[in-house]
Design a protein around this motif. Structure first.
Motif, PDB file in Angstrom:
ATOM      1  N   ARG A 103       1.010  -1.076  -0.090  1.00  0.00           N
ATOM      2  CA  ARG A 103       0.145   0.012  -0.004  1.00  0.00           C
ATOM      3  C   ARG A 103       0.618   1.044   0.054  1.00  0.00           C
ATOM      4  NH1 ARG A 103      -3.073  -1.112   5.501  1.00  0.00           N
ATOM      5  NH2 ARG A 103      -1.259  -1.646   5.921  1.00  0.00           N
ATOM      6  N   GLN A 201     -12.815  11.192  -1.698  1.00  0.00           N
ATOM      7  CA  GLN A 201     -12.206  10.087  -1.196  1.00  0.00           C
ATOM      8  C   GLN A 201     -10.626  10.125  -1.017  1.00  0.00           C
ATOM      9  OE1 GLN A 201     -13.223   7.304  -4.619  1.00  0.00           O
ATOM     10  NE2 GLN A 201     -14.686   6.350  -3.417  1.00  0.00           N
ATOM     11  N   ASP A 202     -10.558  11.436  -0.313  1.00  0.00           N
ATOM     12  CA  ASP A 202      -9.032  11.547   0.010  1.00  0.00           C
ATOM     13  C   ASP A 202      -8.913  11.817   1.468  1.00  0.00           C
ATOM     14  OD1 ASP A 202      -6.265  12.397  -0.669  1.00  0.00           O
ATOM     15  OD2 ASP A 202      -6.966  13.637  -2.305  1.00  0.00           O
ATOM     16  N   SER A 304      -9.489   5.577  -0.436  1.00  0.00           N
ATOM     17  CA  SER A 304     -10.256   4.875  -1.650  1.00  0.00           C
ATOM     18  C   SER A 304      -9.979   5.384  -3.031  1.00  0.00           C
ATOM     19  CB  SER A 304     -11.607   5.106  -1.346  1.00  0.00           C
ATOM     20  OG  SER A 304     -12.038   4.718  -0.077  1.00  0.00           O
ATOM     21  N   GLN A 305      -9.285   6.225  -3.438  1.00  0.00           N
ATOM     22  CA  GLN A 305      -8.872   6.661  -4.729  1.00  0.00           C
ATOM     23  C   GLN A 305      -7.986   5.490  -5.422  1.00  0.00           C
ATOM     24  OE1 GLN A 305      -7.135  10.627  -5.574  1.00  0.00           O
ATOM     25  NE2 GLN A 305      -8.892  11.492  -4.239  1.00  0.00           N
ATOM     26  N   PRO A 306      -8.196   5.174  -6.455  1.00  0.00           N
ATOM     27  CA  PRO A 306      -7.200   4.102  -7.017  1.00  0.00           C
ATOM     28  C   PRO A 306      -5.765   4.774  -7.058  1.00  0.00           C
ATOM     29  CG  PRO A 306      -9.068   4.904  -8.703  1.00  0.00           C
ATOM     30  CD  PRO A 306      -9.249   5.780  -7.448  1.00  0.00           C
ATOM     31  N   GLN A 307      -5.030   3.913  -6.861  1.00  0.00           N
ATOM     32  CA  GLN A 307      -3.410   4.181  -6.382  1.00  0.00           C
ATOM     33  C   GLN A 307      -2.590   3.302  -7.423  1.00  0.00           C
ATOM     34  OE1 GLN A 307      -2.334   6.058  -2.457  1.00  0.00           O
ATOM     35  NE2 GLN A 307      -4.064   4.559  -2.149  1.00  0.00           N
ATOM     36  N   LYS A 318      -2.688  -1.476  -9.778  1.00  0.00           N
ATOM     37  CA  LYS A 318      -3.558  -0.624  -9.180  1.00  0.00           C
ATOM     38  C   LYS A 318      -4.408  -1.137  -8.097  1.00  0.00           C
ATOM     39  CE  LYS A 318      -3.953   2.911 -12.825  1.00  0.00           C
ATOM     40  NZ  LYS A 318      -4.908   3.906 -13.659  1.00  0.00           N
ATOM     41  N   GLU A 320      -7.636  -0.052  -4.872  1.00  0.00           N
ATOM     42  CA  GLU A 320      -8.336   0.846  -4.210  1.00  0.00           C
ATOM     43  C   GLU A 320      -8.418   0.124  -2.687  1.00  0.00           C
ATOM     44  OE1 GLU A 320     -11.989   1.806  -6.114  1.00  0.00           O
ATOM     45  OE2 GLU A 320     -11.142   1.821  -8.310  1.00  0.00           O
ATOM     46  N   SER A 322     -10.269  -0.511   0.777  1.00  0.00           N
ATOM     47  CA  SER A 322     -11.530  -0.452   1.432  1.00  0.00           C
ATOM     48  C   SER A 322     -11.401  -0.643   2.842  1.00  0.00           C
ATOM     49  CB  SER A 322     -12.656  -1.581   0.626  1.00  0.00           C
ATOM     50  OG  SER A 322     -11.893  -2.742   1.115  1.00  0.00           O
TER      51      SER A 322
END
Length: 367
Positions: A103, A201-202, A304-307, A318, A320, A322
């Motif tokens: 992560r 979602q930040d 929760s944003q795609p990273q 990628k 997300e 949760s």
């Protein structure tokens, strides 16, 4: 694992994982005769526990503390104090999708590189829940400091772009809002900002400030174990902290000696300072004025944003994230900063007892 014990004479050793059966701390070096109950310690833990507001994780934990040893009939006995807080609301399945991923912003990759194995459920020992032991130990340290007339006031100075000017503090407001900010207007602005972070979602970072009142002068060491160095080490050991300031901190870069120096004056036989740019510490030793410390807290890395990241096979992927996470760590970290500062102060106060022969004579000869 090395590095789970902090202190020299007054020590805390934290243990446990985020999704294990329990977490806790062993406090050693506490003097006998200090009044201590689980209810007192609980008031500190309640300040960091989850579920306080919509700006903290929804994990339902009471964080109820039990005293297992070191206290008899409401007073410390001088023996090790063992404290335990049981986990009751783990949702380990929330992490099953990312057990093979690193992560962004977390210690997953570095922990794997060091040990070759890691507890992916909430980060294990690198989880913010590790701070339960720090806060429980810090509560005992604060009890000792109270007996010496030393008190700490800790609060949120800034969240995101909303920073309270020092001339706008209202300390009575600290416990009137869930962000622990000493200004209700700024707390409302910061709350609105956090609402926008949640919608996007930040997450957000912030600044915690700690004031230490009543410290006698001369506490600390003049070389490696300076008071400011010891405080910085203690606070920087908190997972989310990325910077520490004492007094004017980084603003001294643009200052001049004629402004930054604190002039002394004598009144009624007491030496004091006209200003406090030094933040209460000179040459690594307390100077008798209020100690002022700040800690910069990074934004919560779990968003929760795609990273973009990689998995344990070295493949680009990628993710997300949760699960239940704080959109801001700062409010719950206030008491953690306070606790680590308190533990540091007690340890250095104890070490100072042997700095002069007069102190030893007072204790052992009563002169």
């Amino acid at each position: 694992m090395a590095g789970s014990t902090f202190g020299t004479l007054f020590t805390i050793t934290t243990w446990g994982e985020s999704h294990g059966p329990a977490l806790g701390v062993v406090v050693d070096g506490c003097p006998a005769g200090i009044p201590l109950t689980s209810d007192y310690i609980q008031t500190f833990l309640d300040r960091r526990k989850p579920g306080q507001s919509k700006f903290t994780t929804a994990r339902k934990e009471s964080d109820s503390v039990e005293i297992l040893s070191g206290v008899f009939e409401g007073y410390t006995t001088g023996t090790p104090i063992s404290l335990i807080v049981r986990n009751t609301d783990q949702r380990s399945h929330d992490y099953s999708k990312i057990k093979d991923c690193y992560r962004p912003g977390h210690a997953d990759y570095t922990f794997d590189q060091k040990y070759g194995v890691r507890d992916y459920r909430g980060g294990g020992r690198t989880s913010g829940r590790e701070t339960i032991g720090r806060v429980a130990g810090g509560a005992i340290a604060c009890r000792i400091l109270e007996a010496l007339g030393i008190h700490l006031t800790t609060y949120t100075k800034a969240i995101g772009p909303f920073s309270i000017p020092s001339d706008a503090y209202d300390y009575s407001a600290i416990n009137e809002n869930r962000l622990y900010m000493p200004n209700q207007k700024y707390a409302e602005q910061a709350s609105a900002y956090l609402e926008s972070c949640i919608r996007e979602q930040d997450s957000s970072g912030g600044l915690i400030e700690c004031m230490i009142h009543g410290m006698p002068s001369g506490i600390g060491e003049p070389v490696f174990n300076k008071l400011d160095a010891a405080l910085a080490k203690a606070v920087m050991s908190i997972g989310a902290v990325k910077g520490v300031e004492i007094g004017d901190g980084f603003s001294v870069v643009s200052s001049k000696g004629s402004k930054n120096n604190d002039s002394f004056f004598a009144e009624n036989g007491q030496i004091s300072k006209l200003t406090n740019h030094s933040g209460g510490i000179l040459g690594g030793l307390s100077d008798g004025s209020t100690i002022l410390l700040r800690a910069a807290i990074k934004p919560t890395p779990s968003i929760s944003q795609p990273q973009k990241t990689v998995n344990t096979n070295g493949e680009n992927i990628k993710i997300e994230i949760s699960g239940r996470h704080d959109p801001v760590i700062v409010p719950r970290a206030v008491v953690v900063v306070e606790s680590m500062a308190a533990v540091t102060l007690v340890d250095l106060l104890m070490q100072n007892m042997s700095s002069r022969i007069e102190y030893m004579k007072q204790v052992y000869l009563g002169i």
